[in-house]
Design a protein around this motif. Sequence first.
Motif, mmCIF file in Angstrom:
data_model
loop_
_atom_site.group_PDB
_atom_site.id
_atom_site.type_symbol
_atom_site.label_atom_id
_atom_site.label_comp_id
_atom_site.label_asym_id
_atom_site.label_seq_id
_atom_site.Cartn_x
_atom_site.Cartn_y
_atom_site.Cartn_z
ATOM 1 N N VAL A 119 0.836 -1.201 0.000
ATOM 2 C CA VAL A 119 0.000 0.000 0.000
ATOM 3 C C VAL A 119 0.872 1.252 0.000
ATOM 4 O O VAL A 119 0.592 2.239 -0.712
ATOM 5 N N ILE B 93 1.313 8.987 -6.249
ATOM 6 C CA ILE B 93 1.451 10.421 -5.973
ATOM 7 C C ILE B 93 2.617 11.013 -6.742
ATOM 8 O O ILE B 93 2.532 12.118 -7.296
ATOM 9 N N ASN C 22 2.412 1.548 -3.463
ATOM 10 C CA ASN C 22 1.376 1.968 -4.394
ATOM 11 C C ASN C 22 1.102 3.471 -4.270
ATOM 12 O O ASN C 22 1.062 4.197 -5.269
ATOM 13 N N SER C 23 0.924 3.934 -3.039
ATOM 14 C CA SER C 23 0.603 5.342 -2.820
ATOM 15 C C SER C 23 1.757 6.244 -3.231
ATOM 16 O O SER C 23 1.540 7.301 -3.856
ATOM 17 N N TRP D 207 -1.984 5.207 -11.933
ATOM 18 C CA TRP D 207 -2.561 4.117 -11.143
ATOM 19 C C TRP D 207 -2.079 2.762 -11.652
ATOM 20 O O TRP D 207 -1.747 1.877 -10.869
#
Length: 518
Positions: free
Chosen positions: A273, A281, A276-277, A295
């Motif tokens: 996570v 960003i 991914n973030s 994404w």
Amino acid sequence: METEGRAADRAGGVLGERTGRVLLTLVVPTRNEAENVTGLVDGLRESLTGIEYRVVFVDDSTDGTPGVIRDLAEQDGRVVLVHREGAEREGGLSTAVTTGMDLFSGNSEFTCVMDADMQHPPDKVREMLEVARSGEADVVVASRYARGGSYEGLSGRTRRAVSVGSKYLAQLVFKEARKTSDPMTGFFLVRNEAISGIQFRPTGFKVLLEILVCAPELRVAEVPFGFQARNAGVSKASLRQGVEYLTHILSLFWYVPSAGRFWKFALVGASGVVVNSAVLITLAEVFDAHKVIAWMFAVGLSILSNFLLNNAFTWRDVRHSSRIHFLLRGALAYPVAVMGIGANFAVFYPLLKYVSAEFPFYVVFNFLGILAATAVNFVLSSRLVFKPSLPRNLDPNAPPKQVIEEMRRELKADRVVLVSMQDHSPLDGDSHALTAADRGVIRLVTDTSQPTLTVTGPRRLPQARTNARWTNSLAVPVLQNNTTVGVVYATRRSTEPFTEEDLHWLTAYTSTASPLFE
């Protein structure tokens, strides 16, 4: 360390009745239990009539307990004292138990561990032994929480709450602890052959938990018992023991590959996570990439990082058979991850549509979707991505040189030697290939019939920016009718030492190697 039985026997050996093989060895750790040991010995004598047994007191006392045990040993040759001094006491109860098991379990079929304070009733030992002798189980647990048992002997509500909480914590983290209703008990009996060759390193006082987690294939049965009030003396429970218990949980979780695998998977997922973030960003805000493109890259990289971490941490004991196998596993991780995302959506969207889209409902539904995705991902990763490859056995009809080359290539070893026990020389006849150190390792394996892994580091610390090279060796006995007929010996000098996974592979690979030594 001083080992005593009869008064005439002092440090330096175990004599008389203590050297003979018995059916049952009882290991009893003691610390200032002078008022209790006599009653325990009397209770065991009455309970175990007609059974060949030995009672080993591993004592760390600072009072008169050793003297009482010596008097008991004069009266009964089945009583043995192992008195520890100074640094030998490090580790407390756990190392006391493992010391007794290491010293004496080889001369008995079963070992029972119990306390000396009479909270563990001696008359239960025979019942536990009968269950074990029936062949139904490798470990028999005396449980306070099984139907018919009780923990009334625990003093105070706080201690009872801590006991129950500790039990549920162990069962939550380790599936192996769920085999019994009382993984925290200090009263259990084990078949010695079932744990032969396993090196236990328990921290604190929960030795049973160590055994269950380190040997997950063990069959477990339990008998209920009423935990009684302490007969005399003072309880050893303390805040320090609580800290040691948590340290033990963490140690098992970190160092035993199969322990708490789901929670390791969840930790890796949490790191995904973060990856991914961070990628999303960075691409969207710093490089002004399209949100969908950002994404896609974020999902792809997080799946890759999860796979690499799961391979190195969660399933590090599941060896890939080749680089192609490793790449195929990595490729398979993507469709598995997509199915996890699908499970998330399948839970989240119907709840959102047919229940409520208001706050905080959609947050709760998202969390439920994450749980569903994690469960699906874990199951599929276990059964598909990290499914253990079948152990490959060598061809016993192949020439020794071919077998040696296959093992050398798989292990990335500098050399592999097949040593016959008939003349203690390599099958290729080159006896000069073995040094004195090599022969020492081979002799150890021959004497114990247990595989071994040794790693010897440099004589001094390496210079900065250099990699130390380690001398490594693996030695595995080849058995025929429980007799060692040969030893497979591999060495490597490298910056990467052999691992336990290499040892496991070699042990499986050589399981059919006995015809080579005929």
